[in-house]
Design a protein around this motif. Structure first.
Motif, PDB file in Angstrom:
ATOM      1  N   PHE A  70      -4.146   7.370  -2.906  1.00  0.00           N
ATOM      2  CA  PHE A  70      -4.763   6.589  -3.956  1.00  0.00           C
ATOM      3  C   PHE A  70      -4.693   4.997  -3.922  1.00  0.00           C
ATOM      4  CE2 PHE A  70      -3.965   4.700  -8.527  1.00  0.00           C
ATOM      5  CZ  PHE A  70      -5.248   4.573  -8.794  1.00  0.00           C
ATOM      6  N   VAL A  71      -5.700   4.440  -3.620  1.00  0.00           N
ATOM      7  CA  VAL A  71      -5.728   2.891  -3.562  1.00  0.00           C
ATOM      8  C   VAL A  71      -7.042   2.419  -4.415  1.00  0.00           C
ATOM      9  CG1 VAL A  71      -4.640   2.888  -1.309  1.00  0.00           C
ATOM     10  CG2 VAL A  71      -7.199   2.906  -1.236  1.00  0.00           C
ATOM     11  N   ARG A  72      -6.976   1.237  -4.537  1.00  0.00           N
ATOM     12  CA  ARG A  72      -8.196   0.530  -5.060  1.00  0.00           C
ATOM     13  C   ARG A  72      -8.718  -0.616  -4.390  1.00  0.00           C
ATOM     14  NH1 ARG A  72      -5.776   0.917 -11.102  1.00  0.00           N
ATOM     15  NH2 ARG A  72      -6.782   2.659 -11.841  1.00  0.00           N
ATOM     16  N   MET A  73      -9.663  -1.209  -4.878  1.00  0.00           N
ATOM     17  CA  MET A  73     -10.269  -2.496  -4.116  1.00  0.00           C
ATOM     18  C   MET A  73     -10.840  -3.298  -5.105  1.00  0.00           C
ATOM     19  SD  MET A  73     -13.732  -1.035  -2.683  1.00  0.00           S
ATOM     20  CE  MET A  73     -14.524  -2.496  -2.010  1.00  0.00           C
ATOM     21  N   PRO A  74     -10.863  -4.854  -4.607  1.00  0.00           N
ATOM     22  CA  PRO A  74     -11.365  -5.865  -5.808  1.00  0.00           C
ATOM     23  C   PRO A  74     -12.650  -5.516  -5.919  1.00  0.00           C
ATOM     24  CG  PRO A  74     -10.287  -6.797  -3.762  1.00  0.00           C
ATOM     25  CD  PRO A  74     -10.117  -5.423  -3.450  1.00  0.00           C
ATOM     26  N   ARG A 105      -6.973  -2.610  -1.625  1.00  0.00           N
ATOM     27  CA  ARG A 105      -5.575  -3.174  -2.159  1.00  0.00           C
ATOM     28  C   ARG A 105      -4.672  -1.965  -2.034  1.00  0.00           C
ATOM     29  NH1 ARG A 105      -5.349  -4.591  -8.190  1.00  0.00           N
ATOM     30  NH2 ARG A 105      -5.052  -2.449  -8.085  1.00  0.00           N
ATOM     31  N   LEU A 106      -3.573  -2.069  -1.640  1.00  0.00           N
ATOM     32  CA  LEU A 106      -2.554  -1.024  -2.080  1.00  0.00           C
ATOM     33  C   LEU A 106      -1.283  -1.674  -2.441  1.00  0.00           C
ATOM     34  CD1 LEU A 106      -1.304   0.572   1.332  1.00  0.00           C
ATOM     35  CD2 LEU A 106      -2.829  -1.230   1.470  1.00  0.00           C
ATOM     36  N   SER A 107      -0.595  -0.789  -3.032  1.00  0.00           N
ATOM     37  CA  SER A 107       0.886  -1.201  -3.617  1.00  0.00           C
ATOM     38  C   SER A 107       1.609  -0.705  -2.744  1.00  0.00           C
ATOM     39  CB  SER A 107       1.253  -0.543  -4.993  1.00  0.00           C
ATOM     40  OG  SER A 107       0.021  -0.502  -5.911  1.00  0.00           O
ATOM     41  N   VAL A 108       2.902  -1.590  -2.557  1.00  0.00           N
ATOM     42  CA  VAL A 108       4.027  -1.089  -1.624  1.00  0.00           C
ATOM     43  C   VAL A 108       4.621   0.121  -2.273  1.00  0.00           C
ATOM     44  CG1 VAL A 108       6.293  -1.537  -1.098  1.00  0.00           C
ATOM     45  CG2 VAL A 108       4.630  -3.600  -1.069  1.00  0.00           C
ATOM     46  N   ASN A 122      -1.037  -0.859  -8.698  1.00  0.00           N
ATOM     47  CA  ASN A 122       0.046  -2.104  -8.703  1.00  0.00           C
ATOM     48  C   ASN A 122       1.324  -1.524  -9.354  1.00  0.00           C
ATOM     49  OD1 ASN A 122      -1.934  -3.347  -7.517  1.00  0.00           O
ATOM     50  ND2 ASN A 122      -2.288  -4.875  -8.942  1.00  0.00           N
ATOM     51  N   GLU A 123       1.656  -0.362  -9.473  1.00  0.00           N
ATOM     52  CA  GLU A 123       2.985   0.042  -9.708  1.00  0.00           C
ATOM     53  C   GLU A 123       3.933   0.037  -8.768  1.00  0.00           C
ATOM     54  OE1 GLU A 123       1.025   3.860 -12.451  1.00  0.00           O
ATOM     55  OE2 GLU A 123       1.307   4.169 -10.097  1.00  0.00           O
ATOM     56  N   ASN A 124       5.052   0.009  -9.487  1.00  0.00           N
ATOM     57  CA  ASN A 124       6.346  -0.287  -8.272  1.00  0.00           C
ATOM     58  C   ASN A 124       7.268   0.740  -8.501  1.00  0.00           C
ATOM     59  OD1 ASN A 124       8.792  -1.054  -7.584  1.00  0.00           O
ATOM     60  ND2 ASN A 124       9.379  -2.584  -9.268  1.00  0.00           N
ATOM     61  N   VAL A 125       6.987   1.615  -7.179  1.00  0.00           N
ATOM     62  CA  VAL A 125       7.597   3.005  -6.930  1.00  0.00           C
ATOM     63  C   VAL A 125       8.920   2.899  -6.824  1.00  0.00           C
ATOM     64  CG1 VAL A 125       7.599   2.730  -4.376  1.00  0.00           C
ATOM     65  CG2 VAL A 125       6.845   4.778  -5.616  1.00  0.00           C
ATOM     66  N   PHE A 126       9.633   1.778  -6.950  1.00  0.00           N
ATOM     67  CA  PHE A 126      11.133   1.764  -6.988  1.00  0.00           C
ATOM     68  C   PHE A 126      11.755   1.898  -8.098  1.00  0.00           C
ATOM     69  CE2 PHE A 126       9.695  -0.887  -3.094  1.00  0.00           C
ATOM     70  CZ  PHE A 126      10.076   0.199  -2.099  1.00  0.00           C
ATOM     71  N   ALA A 151     -15.577  -1.614   3.145  1.00  0.00           N
ATOM     72  CA  ALA A 151     -14.210  -1.381   2.542  1.00  0.00           C
ATOM     73  C   ALA A 151     -14.260  -0.142   1.378  1.00  0.00           C
ATOM     74  CB  ALA A 151     -14.018  -2.611   1.765  1.00  0.00           C
ATOM     75  N   LYS A 152     -15.486  -0.079   0.801  1.00  0.00           N
ATOM     76  CA  LYS A 152     -15.573   1.065  -0.135  1.00  0.00           C
ATOM     77  C   LYS A 152     -15.475   2.501   0.511  1.00  0.00           C
ATOM     78  CE  LYS A 152     -16.721   3.063  -4.297  1.00  0.00           C
ATOM     79  NZ  LYS A 152     -16.899   4.223  -3.792  1.00  0.00           N
ATOM     80  N   ALA A 153     -16.130   2.437   1.795  1.00  0.00           N
ATOM     81  CA  ALA A 153     -16.075   3.778   2.529  1.00  0.00           C
ATOM     82  C   ALA A 153     -14.700   4.077   2.970  1.00  0.00           C
ATOM     83  CB  ALA A 153     -17.113   3.409   3.816  1.00  0.00           C
ATOM     84  N   VAL A 154     -13.848   2.899   3.275  1.00  0.00           N
ATOM     85  CA  VAL A 154     -12.550   3.084   3.796  1.00  0.00           C
ATOM     86  C   VAL A 154     -11.564   3.856   2.727  1.00  0.00           C
ATOM     87  CG1 VAL A 154     -10.544   2.189   4.590  1.00  0.00           C
ATOM     88  CG2 VAL A 154     -12.643   1.452   5.496  1.00  0.00           C
ATOM     89  N   LEU A 155     -11.989   2.994   1.691  1.00  0.00           N
ATOM     90  CA  LEU A 155     -11.221   3.594   0.098  1.00  0.00           C
ATOM     91  C   LEU A 155     -11.603   4.799  -0.131  1.00  0.00           C
ATOM     92  CD1 LEU A 155     -10.925   1.582  -2.940  1.00  0.00           C
ATOM     93  CD2 LEU A 155     -11.766   3.830  -3.048  1.00  0.00           C
ATOM     94  N   ASP A 156     -12.812   5.470   0.062  1.00  0.00           N
ATOM     95  CA  ASP A 156     -13.060   6.658  -0.187  1.00  0.00           C
ATOM     96  C   ASP A 156     -12.624   7.831   0.693  1.00  0.00           C
ATOM     97  OD1 ASP A 156     -14.670   5.821  -2.412  1.00  0.00           O
ATOM     98  OD2 ASP A 156     -16.672   6.008  -1.188  1.00  0.00           O
ATOM     99  N   GLN A 157     -12.506   7.295   1.858  1.00  0.00           N
ATOM    100  CA  GLN A 157     -11.820   8.096   2.882  1.00  0.00           C
ATOM    101  C   GLN A 157     -10.400   8.245   2.674  1.00  0.00           C
ATOM    102  OE1 GLN A 157     -13.124   9.766   5.338  1.00  0.00           O
ATOM    103  NE2 GLN A 157     -15.215   9.381   5.021  1.00  0.00           N
TER     104      GLN A 157
END
Lengths: 369, 369
Positions: B329-333, B343-346, B40-44, B316-322
Motif C-alpha cells: 500500500f502506497v500513495r502518490m501526490p 510516496r511511501l512511509s518508512v 504516512n503512519e509511523n510503524v514503530f 507513476a500511477k502505473a507503478v503505484l497500481d503494480q
C-alpha cells in the motif's frame, strides 16, 4: 494587527462548557472524589472482552482507524437486523449531535426540546445559530405530544427527546414514542436520543423503521456498554440521511481502540445483560437509601436515579453541596420543579454504602443551613 | 412527507471522503496488504510507556475523559516552555482543522493553500462554504512567499502551509517560515501545520511566540509519537484564539485512553528520539532502493519519501497500481509535476525488504503497460 477575523456567528458565541467535569471540580477542590456518581457513567465498565480488544488495539495504534467502521457496522446491523447503510458511527452521541446541528441548523432555524433537557444538544444548536424553543416537562416526564405540537407551531427543523429521559430517568412506552414519530411535522427531523435504552425494560423502543425519514435514533457505547471514555456512539436512520453525514463528518475521526472495544462489546450481549441487572439492583438500593430518610425517588429506567429531596431547589442544591463536600460527586436537574431532586448514578456497592453513610449527614447539614 | 430540511450550504455539498483508507481498499481487493506504507503512519508505534498507559486506561474507560486535558496540557507546557492557556488539545489535527474552519470560514470567505496540499483541510474549508485559492509548489517545496502574497491579494482569512510538507516531505528553514509569519496579512490567520516537525533536523521550527495572533502551530501524536489511531493532537497559539475553541468544540470529545497515552508519550522523549533515528535510517534505505533502480528521491524531513519515478503521472500511477497489486500500500501526490512521484512511509526493515523485492517488478510491469 487587529488579529484574525472570526465568522459573524462565532463572534457572538460565548466560550461555554455545557458541563463542568468531575476532574475540573476535583482540581478546584484540591481533593479527589471518593465516589464518582454525578456524570451518568456506568461504573461496571465494559465487557472484559472489550477491555482485551482495546488492550490489543493499543499495540496497533500506529494505524489510523477504519474510516468506514466497517466491522462495527456489520456487527450492529446483525444486532438490530438492519442494513449497515442505515448506521452512522461517530464520536459519541455528542459528536453526532454536533454533526446533526451542522446539517440542519443555520441562523433563523428553530429547534424544539424540553426545558431542562440535554445541555450539550442545546450548545450545538446555539453554536450553529439556531433558536431553541422549549416545552416544559409534564410531571417528571418529557411531553412528546407538546414537543411535536410546538415543533409544528414554530416550524422547527429539529425536535429532540430522550427516552429514557435524562436528567429524570423516566421512560415512555414504545406506543407513546411511536405516536410522537407519527406526529413529526413535515420538514422536521426527530432526534430520538436512546442513550439509556438498554437499561429500560422491553417495550419502550418502537420498532426500528429504516425507511422512516422523520426520525434518527441515537445509541451509544457510553452508558450500558460502560465505555464513556472511548467516545463512540451511533445513529440509526434512513439511508439518505445517514449518507449525508459523509458531507461533513471527520472521516478518520474515530479512535481505532474505541472501534475495537465497541466491536467486542457488541459481541458480548451476555455481559450487557449482567450490567443491566446490576444496575437494576443499584437503583433499588438507592431507592431504599432514600426511603430510610423518608424520601422518594423518581422511577428510573436508566443507570441513574433522581431523589426527590422533598423541598425546593435551594434545599436540593444545599444537599448536593454537602455531598460534594463529603467527596461524593453528584449532580442535579437544571430547572423547576425537577431541581427539587438530586441525581446520582448507580455506583458499585461500596460507592452506594458510602452514599448511605453520608446522605443522612448531608440532609441534616442542609437542613441546618 | 418531503423529509428533513438541510441547511442551504449542506444541500450543496457532495458526500465526499478526502482519502480512501487502506481498510476500504483491502475490502475492495478482497485481500490484505502485506506492507502498509501509504498513509504516512509511523510503524514503530508509541513508547511502551504509552501503550502501558493506554492499557491501564482501557480498564478505566467507564469514565469520561477530562474535558480540559489538564495533565496533558501541563506536560506539553513544560515540553515547549509555554503556558497551558496557549494549548488546545483536540481530536487530531484533522479535528482541530475542522474547528478552525468553523470559526473562520463562512460563505464568501477565501482561504489560501498550496495546490496539491492537504485534502482534509480543503474538505473542511469547503464544508463551511469557503472558497479555496491555490498557489503552485515551487520545485517540490511549498512557496511561503507566494502563499502570503496570494493571501494578501485575495483578502484571505486563513492561509495554510505544512512544514515539513505533505505530500513531498520537503522542509523550509525556521528563517523562511518566520518570514512567512511576519508577512501574514491583516485579519488573516496562518495555520502552520507541523505534524511532521519532530522528524526534521533542528532549525526548521521558528521559536514559539504565544503573543503572536497571526499564527497557530499544529502538532500531533499521530506521526513521530506513533499514535495515529488514537486521534489526538494539539494547537499552540495566542491565548484568545485558544480560548475561542471553547465556543464550539466538543468539550468531552477526547478519548480518555488517548489522553493517557499522549501524556505518557510526551514524557518519553528518549523513545521519540529513537523513533526519529529509526525513521532516518528507513529514509536512507528507501533512497538506496530507489538508487538501485536508477531513481532519485525528493529530500525528506518526514517519515515518508517521495520517489521520483522519472516519467509522468501516468507512469507513476502505473507503478503505484503494480505495487498495490503486489500487496504494498502506497500513495502518490495529487497534482503535476509532483505526481511524477510515488510516496511511501518508512516501514519496518521487513516492510522495506518487501518493497525492495517488489519495486523492480512493479517498475518493469509499469514500463510494459
Amino acid at each position: 494587527m487587529t488579529g484574525p477575523m472570526y465568522t459573524k456567528l462565532v463572534e457572538t458565541l460565548p466560550s461555554a462548557v455545557p458541563f463542568v467535569g468531575p476532574e475540573t471540580q476535583e482540581r478546584a477542590r484540591g481533593r479527589s472524589f471518593a465516589a464518582r456518581l454525578g456524570a451518568n457513567e456506568n461504573v461496571f465498565g465494559p465487557s472484559p472482552h472489550a477491555i482485551a480488544a482495546m488492550t490489543k488495539a493499543a499495540g496497533e495504534v500506529w494505524q489510523y482507524g477504519d474510516a468506514e467502521s466497517y466491522d462495527l457496522k456489520q456487527a450492529l446491523s446483525r444486532l438490530h437486523s438492519i442494513e449497515p447503510e442505515n448506521i452512522i458511527v461517530g464520536e459519541g452521541i455528542d459528536g453526532l449531535l454536533g454533526y446533526i446541528a451542522r446539517m440542519f441548523v443555520e441562523p433563523g432555524v428553530k429547534v424544539v426540546t424540553s426545558q431542562g433537557a440535554y445541555p450539550t444538544f442545546n450548545y450545538h444548536v446555539a453554536g450553529f445559530g439556531g433558536e431553541l424553543v422549549t416545552v416544559p416537562f409534564k410531571g417528571d416526564y418529557e411531553d412528546p405530544v407538546a414537543l411535536m405540537e410546538k415543533a409544528a407551531e414554530v416550524g422547527a427543523r429539529l425536535v429532540y427527546l430522550s427516552n429514557p429521559d435524562n436528567p429524570m430517568g423516566t421512560v415512555h412506552s414504545a406506543d407513546v414514542i411511536q405516536a410522537a414519530i407519527d406526529a413529526v411535522p413535515e420538514n422536521c427531523l426527530f432526534i430520538l436520543d436512546e442513550a439509556y435504552i438498554e437499561f429500560a425494560p422491553d417495550g419502550h423502543a418502537p420498532a426500528l423503521d429504516t425507511e422512516d425519514r422523520r426520525v434518527i435514533r441515537m445509541r451509544t457505547f457510553s452508558k450500558a456498554y460502560g465505555m464513556a471514555g472511548a467516545r463512540i456512539g451511533y445513529g440509526i436512520g434512513q439511508a439518505d440521511l445517514i449518507t449525508s453525514f459523509n458531507k461533513i463528518r471527520n472521516h478518520f475521526g474515530l479512535s481505532r481502540i474505541s472501534q475495537a472495544g465497541a466491536l467486542a462489546a457488541v459481541q458480548d450481549q451476555r455481559y450487557l445483560q449482567q450490567t443491566v441487572q446490576r444496575v437494576a439492583q443499584g437503583r433499588k438500593r438507592i431507592e431504599e437509601i432514600a426511603a430510610e430518610q423518608g424520601l422518594s425517588v423518581v422511577p428510573s429506567a436508566t443507570n441513574f436515579v433522581a431523589i426527590d429531596c422533598g423541598q425546593d431547589a435551594a434545599f436540593a442544591k444545599a444537599v448536593l453541596d454537602q455531598l460534594v463536600a463529603r467527596d461524593i460527586f453528584v449532580r442535579m436537574p437544571f430547572v423547576a420543579p425537577q431541581n427539587r431532586c438530586i441525581r446520582l448514578s448507580v455506583g458499585t456497592p461500596s460507592d452506594l454504602s458510602l452514599f448511605e453513610l453520608q446522605f443522612p449527614l448531608a440532609l441534616e447539614a442542609a437542613s441546618g443551613d
